[in-house]
Every structure is written in C-alpha cells, then in structure tokens.
Design a protein around this motif. Structure first.
Motif, short mmCIF file in Angstrom:
data_model
loop_
_atom_site.label_atom_id
_atom_site.label_comp_id
_atom_site.label_asym_id
_atom_site.label_seq_id
_atom_site.Cartn_x
_atom_site.Cartn_y
_atom_site.Cartn_z
N TRP A 55 0.83 -1.21 0.00
CA TRP A 55 0.00 0.00 0.00
C TRP A 55 0.86 1.25 0.00
CZ3 TRP A 55 -0.50 3.93 3.67
CH2 TRP A 55 -1.61 4.78 3.52
N PRO A 60 -1.03 5.38 -8.21
CA PRO A 60 -2.41 5.55 -8.71
C PRO A 60 -2.46 5.65 -10.22
CG PRO A 60 -1.59 7.63 -7.93
CD PRO A 60 -0.48 6.63 -7.66
N ASP A 108 -1.74 10.49 -4.41
CA ASP A 108 -2.94 9.86 -4.96
C ASP A 108 -3.41 10.66 -6.17
OD1 ASP A 108 -4.94 7.99 -5.25
OD2 ASP A 108 -6.23 8.80 -3.68
N ARG A 151 -4.86 9.58 0.58
CA ARG A 151 -5.82 9.25 -0.46
C ARG A 151 -6.77 10.44 -0.63
NH1 ARG A 151 -2.43 6.11 -1.13
NH2 ARG A 151 -2.55 3.81 -1.25
N LEU A 212 -7.05 3.83 5.00
CA LEU A 212 -6.37 3.23 3.86
C LEU A 212 -6.94 3.69 2.51
CD1 LEU A 212 -5.90 -0.51 4.92
CD2 LEU A 212 -4.14 1.24 4.74
N ALA A 213 -8.26 3.81 2.40
CA ALA A 213 -8.87 4.11 1.11
C ALA A 213 -10.21 4.78 1.32
CB ALA A 213 -9.03 2.83 0.28
N ASP A 261 -7.10 -1.51 -1.01
CA ASP A 261 -7.80 -0.45 -1.73
C ASP A 261 -9.29 -0.78 -1.78
OD1 ASP A 261 -8.09 1.96 -2.96
OD2 ASP A 261 -7.28 1.33 -4.90
N ALA A 263 -13.18 0.51 -3.81
CA ALA A 263 -13.86 1.30 -4.85
C ALA A 263 -15.32 0.88 -4.92
CB ALA A 263 -13.19 1.12 -6.21
N ARG A 320 -3.87 -1.24 -6.75
CA ARG A 320 -4.67 -0.03 -6.68
C ARG A 320 -5.73 -0.08 -7.77
NH1 ARG A 320 -2.79 4.79 -4.66
NH2 ARG A 320 -4.88 5.49 -5.23
N SER A 323 -8.87 5.22 -10.97
CA SER A 323 -9.96 6.19 -10.85
C SER A 323 -10.51 6.49 -12.25
CB SER A 323 -9.44 7.47 -10.20
OG SER A 323 -10.45 8.44 -10.11
#
Length: 789
Positions: A55, A60, A108, A151, A212-213, A261, A263, A320, A323
């Motif tokens: 991590w 990213p 990030d 992040r 962390l995320a 990670d 999302a 990761r 995005s």
C-alpha cells in the motif's frame, strides 16, 4: 385501504424487509429481496503485513471518459498521460506542467465525472497540500492541508475529501473563471474569490483506526481502515459538509482477505482489492471480494457482508484501483498485446454472469406489524413477486397480543400463494415485478391456521417468516408485501347471527377439522378476494376518465366526447393538459384569456415563459401630442412593460398642445365628444387597428409555428385578422429595438457541437475542451470526421 375500508401494511424497502439470514440478500439495483448467490469464490489469502507494505508503494492511475490514461512519473512529482502517442506531461492552459512544490510528491490521483482531478501531495515533513486540475477548463489550483494526505476522493457534489493516517479532511472551491486584476483607482472587494479552493475542516477517525482508502456508496462516504493488528473495518459518514457528522462502523466479513484499496462496485457495493498470493504465478485466486453494507440495530455494529458473486481479475500489476471518469470499476492489469505501451493498463472489472443461488433459505422479518388493537383478525397477504419455474416462496406467520410473548408463540405455515391475474389488488396499478402468468405479478394468501375448529389469525402483532427455494440457476424475488387487516368478513357483515362464528381460538383445542362457521367464512373469503378488487376498480373508475390518470389509449375518445379531437402528433403530457382545461377553453373561446390558455398548452408553456406573446393591435395606437393631465403609465403594457418615460405634467384634466393631433386624442380618450367629421376620422382610426391580432414567436416557440397556426384558425372568431411575427432574439417589442439589448431572460441552451462549414460561431455553437487529459487529440479525431467539440 381497499373498497371495504380495510387498511394494509406495505413492506417494500430494504429496511422493511430486513432479516437475519445469511442466505438471503437485498438487491439494491433491482430493489428485491432474493436468495444470495453462492459461487465458489477464489480469494487470495490474507496478508496484512505485505499488504501494508504494498500500500505504501502502490501508484495511482486515472482514466478519462475518452480512455486516455494518466499516472505519476517515477519521482511521483508530475502527472503524465498517454492518449495514444506516448507518455507526455500534463499541462494547464498556460502550458505549465502539473507538478508538486519542490521536495514534495503526489500521493494519490482521483478523477470525477465532471473533469476534476484531485492530487494530494506531501513532503513527509511539514509541507502538505492538494492540487486541483480541471480537464476541460485547464485551470490549476492549490491549497495547503494540515496533515499528510494519503488518499483523495471527489464526491458527486464536487467536494474533495482527503484521508490522512488518522483524519478526514474536507476541501472545496475553485478559481475565478478569468484572471482578476485589481485597479487602485476603484473600490476593490476585500476577498477577491470567496469560493477559492481551501481546506474547510478536519474530522478525526475513531481512535485506533488508520485510514487506507476512500469510496462513495449512494449518499455516504466510506473509509477503509485498519488497526495495525491485521483487522479491518469500514467507516461511513454522510457526504454532507458537516464536520460533526457521526461515523458508523461496519465489520468486514471474516472471509475477506486483508484489503489495500476500495472502490464502488455496481453503484451500491464496495469492491476490496487484496494482494495476490505469493506463489500463485498463474493467478488462480483471482477473484476480487465485493461486500454489501448492512446496517445494524441501534446497539449493534453494521456488517460488510461478502457477496458470493465472482468478480474475476485477469492479472494485477499494481494493488490499486484506477480512478475512472465514467464511474466504471477498473483495476491495473499487466501490459497486453492489445494495448502496447500501457504498463500497467486499466482493465474493467465485471461480475461473472454465471449465477448460482442458494437452494433454500428461511428467515424471520425483523419488521413486526402492529395493528394497534388486541385480537385483530389478520385477513390477507399479497406478494408482488417473481417465482420462476422450479422456485417457490412460502410464508409462515405468528400473531400475539403481548409483545413479551413473541418468542413463545408458534410460527404457523400458510397455504401456498396463488397467482392472481390482476397486476395489483390496488385499482389500476401495475405490478412492480412485471406480469407473466403464474410466474410474475400478484400472489395472494388468505391468512389462517393450518388446523383446528377456528382458524383465524387473531392478535395485535403479526410477524412474517419467509421460506424461499431456488433451482440453483434462478431465484425467486420479492418486490413488495402487503398485509390487510382486520378482516372484513362477509359472514359477519351480511348473514344472520345464527350463521356467525361463536367460538374463539383455543390453544388447548387446536387440532381437528374446522367448524361450519369457519369453513363458511373462508369460503366466502374466496368470493371476497375476487369482488373486493373489482369493487375497488369500480370505486376508482374516475381514474379512467380523469386527464391525469386515464390510460393513454383513452385520451382520444375522451377528447372527442368534449367536442374536439386531439392532434395525434401531440405528446402525451400536452394531451392530458389540454383535456384538463378543454371545458374552460370552450367557455372562453374567442377571448384573450381563452386564447392565451390554448396557446400556452399547445406550446408547452410558451405563453407563461414569454416566448409566445399575443398583442391586440389596438394597443399599438399612439399620439405624438403632449398630453397633460392624462396618465401615461405603461406598467401593464405588453410591449414596453413599464420602460416608457413620459414628460407630462398634470395640469387640469387635460391639455393638448397640438391641433393636428386633437382628433387622435379624441379617438383614444374621448370619442363621444367628437363632431360628425371627427367621428368619421375616429371610425377610420379604430378600423385601422380593430379586429387585428399579432402573435410574436421567439426562442423555441418558432419551431411550433405550425401548431400555433392551426390553433389560431380553430380558436379565433372568423372576423379577426391575425399575423405571426417570428424573431431570433428574445425581447420586449417596444424596448429592444431602441436599446439594442435582450430584455427577456430565457434559460441558456446547452452548448452544442460545432460542425465545420455549418455552424455560425457565436450564435449556434461553442468551442469547448472535452473532458480529457489531451483535448487536442480528441478534437483532432472528431474534426477529421467532420465535427469537433
């Protein structure tokens, strides 16, 4: 209530259909309660120490809506992108590279659908901040932060969230749309840009947990955190900008490996990214764990339940997620021949379409229905559900009067649900589950005890238990449950007393056949199940005739019954509004109010918006004489709306300083005082302006000229003469030609594409940058095809 005034309870949301079974789940996208999937997940092992190390060094990646890819350079102090021509530095509108202050590095990269790119940075000492870049407008802004950000996330409201080790920082703002230069000779604002990008507040995470995320789920911000001992948790808070908002915790399913990670997956779930197993060179344990958040009770912690639905990855180059501007879930996969030069490359992550469901599950609903009256006879239950072939839904129930006796009350299995050909027992309502004979739609159950002399279900409280079975490949789904009570009994309401039930439910005598009154009551309930919905449809039959609720197929003949057929090309909303006001239009037909209403409907609100203006020509009469003593107020004049200025003074009743305009004055203000010759002039003057009408169309109303012409021919008296005047500019007729300005405010139309050799720049289209890391590449590709943005 139904036609018998029997109330009902409705269960159709995730909270109302909440239950404790691990084999059932609420599907947020379909809004159904169904059996969960049980695919054999191939998850890697949990590696907390290796995960935290990875991590720290994971880099990213961001992908815009045109699939251009951006990442950080090797020193992590600049942003580089690849639009198909190799990696290049990202620059703003002044050709300045997007980079960190000297000695710092980006930590990030978060990209939003609106084209904002958030880049937190730090020098790991005392320099911390956030860089914000807009892909379309190409501006660059920066603010400082009190702690080192790890992040970042941009929420749908354009708020920027930065996560440090133990805190959550909120930022918002943007630069001015154009550079502002102060001038010493004039007053200047104390704050040039009150909405400048700045750090607003900081919220501390619960003690012992380290962030962390970040991810967004619906209206919540979710934080993946760990305690340094290999344990993880998901913390959630509302997305509103309240620094005191409470943070709720969700325990992650024990079957999930340690995640580095997080999302958003499928709009309402969370994907957790874990490291591959060290010896798994073929990446066999390739599935990405996905969890669903289930809120706990007031005293319990929520659960992040693992979804047993496979999300397989084909390789993992960086631990990761990428995005994405389009909201698609992507991960960083190794380079492939299809995308040379991208190492790693972004790859979409989708659920594997091989459903396997639990064979069966049973659960008590946590929602307990309270009728408010002891001894209530619960009547009927309706399921709005889908039951595929080979699947089933069975309902069990228990009733009781004392809340403390719930655990000691037997749960009684109810008869199988019977499919009803009506879409819904509610009049003229569709089924949430669709309509398919015997499979989808409305299913009903008469609530009753399985045996005993008296089989009514009596009690103040009712709690339901669900039993669902599947065929493995498909599963039943419950969209809604409606429970009616107390029972409206035909026997009790319509038959003589000697036919009524004289016994009550006796726990000591709950075996054996039903007595005659009970059989008769349930037999009559079968007729009631058919007649009550029919009575409800009859009672609500006005819905078939009301303009707002009538089926679209009824609108034509409804209009004909009122004397005028509807144009077939009209949209349904316009037809319904015309029907609603048709009798009023007929009542005032041929008058200005009636014409205004008819034209407003035909142009979808054009009269109210001001894009359609009706002018009676007699209002155009003017005299150039100086008229003293006469009010020249034009505040209600449709052409000037109070913008005219008169120099008249009040001297007596009237004073005219012009002989040549006396007849016009008499025409306008005192026709009864004129002599014979003057009356002829008065009549001619009136004839010049009488019985004439002008209709001004501008804006979108110009496209509806055909509709307006047809309506004028139908609504105006035959002796009236009319003309339609179109204009390209919104205006008040008596002001705009003099001032050369637009005096009517209309909504600004959305920007449209510029087409080469067709668009008139400044009038029809606007040249804007697409939301891309390299707008020039997008424009080049589109212009080569004949158009560009």
């Amino acid at each position: 209530m139904d036609a018998n005034n029997t109330p009902y309870f409705l269960l159709r949301s995730a909270d109302e259909l909440r239950q404790g079974s691990s084999r059932m789940e609420w599907h947020p996208r379909h809004q159904t309660l169904t059996l969960r999937q049980k695919q054999q997940l191939r998850l890697p092992s949990s590696q907390p120490d290796a995960g935290l190390t990875a991590w720290e060094t994971a880099t990213p990646m961001a992908v815009d809506e045109h699939y251009q890819v951006a990442r950080l350079n090797e020193d992590a102090d600049k942003v580089i992108f690849n639009s198909g021509g190799g990696w290049q530095p990202l620059k703003n509108d002044l050709k300045q590279e997007v980079e960190t202050p000297e000695g710092a590095h980006f930590t990030d990269m978060a990209l939003s659908q609106s084209g904002l790119l958030a880049l937190p940075f730090s020098d790991d000492a005392d320099l911390h901040g956030l860089t914000l870049f807009h892909l379309g407008k190409r501006w660059l802004s920066r603010c400082s932060l009190p702690e080192a950000p790890r992040r970042a996330l941009i929420d749908p409201g354009q708020g920027i969230w930065c996560l440090s080790e133990g805190s959550l920082m909120f930022c918002e703002g943007s630069p001015l749309p154009a550079p502002y230069a102060a001038v010493p000779s004039r007053f200047e604002p104390e704050v040039v840009n009150p909405g400048e990008l700045a750090h607003r507040w900081t919220q501390t995470l619960p003690a012992g947990w380290h962030g962390l995320a970040l991810a967004c789920v619906e209206s919540s911000l979710c934080i993946l955190a760990h305690n340094g001992l290999g344990q993880q948790i998901i913390l959630c808070r509302p997305l509103d900008a309240d620094p005191e908002a409470s943070i709720s915790a969700y325990e992650i399913d024990e079957a999930c490996p340690f995640a580095v990670d997080m999302a958003t997956a499928d709009g309402s779930r969370l994907a957790l990214l874990a490291l591959p197993d060290p010896g798994d060179s073929d990446f066999r344990q390739r599935d990405c764990p996905v969890v669903s958040l289930v809120a706990g009770d007031d005293t319990d912690t929520g659960k992040a339940i693992l979804i047993y639905e496979r999300y397989p990855m084909l390789g993992l180059a960086q631990p990761r997620f990428a995005s994405s501007a389009d909201g698609q879930l992507r991960y960083q996969a190794p380079e492939s021949d299809e995308y040379p030069g991208f190492s790693p490359r972004p790859r979409e992550l989708h659920a594997l379409r091989q459903p396997r469901y639990e064979e069966s599950a049973s659960a008590l609903l946590k929602e307990v229905l309270d009728s408010g009256a002891p001894g209530t006879t619960w009547h009927r239950l309706y399921l709005d559900a889908c039951i595929p072939a080979g699947c089933s839904i069975r309902i069990a129930a228990r009733v009781y009067d004392d809340a403390d006796a719930r655990g000691a009350t037997d749960i009684l299995m109810q008869p199988e649900a019977v499919w009803n050909p009506l879409p819904s027992e509610l009049a003229y309502q569709p089924a949430l589950s669709g309509y398919e004979k015997g499979r989808r739609g409305l299913f009903e159950i008469l609530l009753q005890r399985p045996e005993g002399p008296v089989r009514t279900m009596n009690g103040r409280y009712l709690q339901l238990q669900l039993h669902m079975t599947s065929n493995g490949r498909t599963a039943p789904a419950i969209h809604a449950i409606r429970v009616y009570g107390p029972r409206f009994s035909y026997q009790e309401a319509y038959l003589p007393e000697l036919f009524r039930q004289e016994q009550t439910v006796d726990p000591d005598n709950s075996r054996g056949a039903a007595n005659g009154a009970d059989v008769r009551e349930r037999l009559l309930a079968g007729f009631e199940s058919i007649l009550t919905p029919l009575e409800g449809r009859i009672a609500a039959a006005e819905q078939l005739l009301h303009p707002a609720t009538a089926p679209s197929s009824n609108l034509g003949w409804l209009a004909e019954t009122l004397g005028r057929p509807l144009p077939a090309q009209w949209p349904e909303a316009r037809k319904r509004r015309w029907l609603q006001h048709q009798t009023l239009i007929q009542q005032y037909k041929g008058t200005l109010p009636g014409l205004n209403l008819a034209l407003d409907i035909a142009t979808d609100g054009g009269v109210q918006k001001g894009s359609v203006v009706i002018v009676e020509n007699f209002r155009l009469r003017r005299t150039m004489a100086t008229v003293l003593g006469v009010s020249m107020d034009d505040s209600d004049h449709p052409l000037t709306l109070g913008t005219g200025i008169s120099g008249n003074s009040i001297i007596g009743d009237s004073l005219i300083l012009s002989d040549m305009n006396a007849r016009e004055f008499l025409t306008l203000f005192a026709p009864e005082l004129a002599d014979e010759d003057e009356r002829i002039a008065v009549a001619a003057f009136f004839e010049k302006y009488a019985h004439r009408l002008s209709i001004l169309l501008h804006g979108d109303a110009r496209q509806q000229r055909h509709e307006v012409e047809g309506l004028l021919a139908d609504q105006l008296p035959v002796h009236l003469q009319w003309q339609i005047i179109e204009t390209q500019h919104p205006f008040i007729l008596g002001t705009s030609p003099l001032l050369n300005v637009d005096t009517w405010i209309e909504p600004r139309p959305a920007d449209v594409r510029v087409t080469v050799n067709e668009t008139r720049i400044g009038r029809e289209g606007v040249l804007v940058n697409p939301l891309a890391f390299s707008p020039a590449d997008i424009n080049h590709r589109q212009s080569s095809g004949g158009a560009m943005t």
